[in-house]
Design a protein around this motif. Sequence first.
Motif, PDB file in Angstrom:
ATOM      1  N   THR A   1      74.465-211.846  16.300  1.00 22.28           N
ATOM      2  CA  THR A   1      74.396-213.379  15.678  1.00 22.28           C
ATOM      3  C   THR A   1      74.201-214.014  16.916  1.00 22.28           C
ATOM      4  O   THR A   1      74.929-214.143  17.852  1.00 22.28           O
ATOM      5  N   PHE A   2      73.642-215.114  16.752  1.00 22.03           N
ATOM      6  CA  PHE A   2      73.556-216.102  17.710  1.00 22.03           C
ATOM      7  C   PHE A   2      73.336-217.525  17.207  1.00 22.03           C
ATOM      8  O   PHE A   2      72.707-217.618  15.687  1.00 22.03           O
TER       9      PHE A   2
ATOM     10  N   GLY B   1      79.699-216.560  10.008  1.00 20.29           N
ATOM     11  CA  GLY B   1      78.874-215.513   9.736  1.00 20.29           C
ATOM     12  C   GLY B   1      79.505-214.399   9.141  1.00 20.29           C
ATOM     13  O   GLY B   1      79.081-213.493   8.376  1.00 20.29           O
ATOM     14  N   ILE B   2      80.953-214.069   9.784  1.00 15.71           N
ATOM     15  CA  ILE B   2      81.485-212.955   9.085  1.00 15.71           C
ATOM     16  C   ILE B   2      81.866-213.038   7.802  1.00 15.71           C
ATOM     17  O   ILE B   2      81.731-212.220   6.883  1.00 15.71           O
ATOM     18  N   LEU B   3      82.343-214.208   7.419  1.00 16.06           N
ATOM     19  CA  LEU B   3      82.831-214.575   5.982  1.00 16.06           C
ATOM     20  C   LEU B   3      81.719-214.546   5.070  1.00 16.06           C
ATOM     21  O   LEU B   3      81.804-213.762   3.990  1.00 16.06           O
ATOM     22  N   TRP B   4      80.238-214.810   5.493  1.00 18.61           N
ATOM     23  CA  TRP B   4      79.142-214.584   4.832  1.00 18.61           C
ATOM     24  C   TRP B   4      78.821-213.084   4.634  1.00 18.61           C
ATOM     25  O   TRP B   4      78.309-212.648   3.498  1.00 18.61           O
TER      26      TRP B   4
ATOM     27  N   LEU C   1      82.268-203.243   6.432  1.00 18.03           N
ATOM     28  CA  LEU C   1      81.489-204.364   7.026  1.00 18.03           C
ATOM     29  C   LEU C   1      81.804-203.837   8.769  1.00 18.03           C
ATOM     30  O   LEU C   1      82.972-204.026   9.211  1.00 18.03           O
ATOM     31  N   TYR C   2      80.607-203.357   9.334  1.00 18.38           N
ATOM     32  CA  TYR C   2      80.822-203.160  10.886  1.00 18.38           C
ATOM     33  C   TYR C   2      80.482-204.192  11.564  1.00 18.38           C
ATOM     34  O   TYR C   2      79.380-204.865  11.509  1.00 18.38           O
TER      35      TYR C   2
ATOM     36  N   LYS D   1      86.859-212.095  16.430  1.00 20.11           N
ATOM     37  CA  LYS D   1      86.668-210.450  15.434  1.00 20.11           C
ATOM     38  C   LYS D   1      87.921-209.955  15.226  1.00 20.11           C
ATOM     39  O   LYS D   1      88.077-209.356  14.137  1.00 20.11           O
ATOM     40  N   SER D   2      88.818-210.154  15.994  1.00 21.73           N
ATOM     41  CA  SER D   2      90.255-209.740  15.725  1.00 21.73           C
ATOM     42  C   SER D   2      91.018-210.548  14.614  1.00 21.73           C
ATOM     43  O   SER D   2      92.111-209.858  14.463  1.00 21.73           O
ATOM     44  N   ASN D   3      90.474-211.651  14.318  1.00 26.33           N
ATOM     45  CA  ASN D   3      91.201-212.562  13.138  1.00 26.33           C
ATOM     46  C   ASN D   3      91.061-211.741  11.878  1.00 26.33           C
ATOM     47  O   ASN D   3      91.453-212.206  10.941  1.00 26.33           O
TER      48      ASN D   3
END
Length: 125
Positions: free
Chosen positions: A50-51, A64-67, A80-81, A95-97
């Motif tokens: 992701t950028f 982006g992760i939530l999407w 989700l990897y 990411k650790s969140n």
Amino acid sequence: MDEDSRAQYSQFLLASRVNSRLVEFRDEHGKLFMVSIIDILNEGLSSVYTFYDPDAAGSLGTYGILWQILQCRQMGLPWLYLGYWIKQSPKMRYKSNFQPAQCLVNGRWQPLTMDLDSTSSINHQ
């Protein structure tokens, strides 16, 4: 982003043998502010890269992760990897969140904790 050559970019992102998608995120005026490259796997999505516009407001990595979590739910995929997580990298700390999470360390999946060493693959349930 790293200063990679076109060949490195092509090898890393375009030479995939899996079902990959390049997803554009735009504001209400059509201005591009983020791109996510994801692989669609049998058991989940894999966040390849992701950028985003560094001047854009907000926490776009988290967005982006939530999407991607939403996409997994809509597609009925259990995983989700999130890709590599490097403890010492401030750019990857977000990411650790996302918990519960697991890391692949020495060939074994184990819970993500901040006391893990060096580079690990992160996997979000």
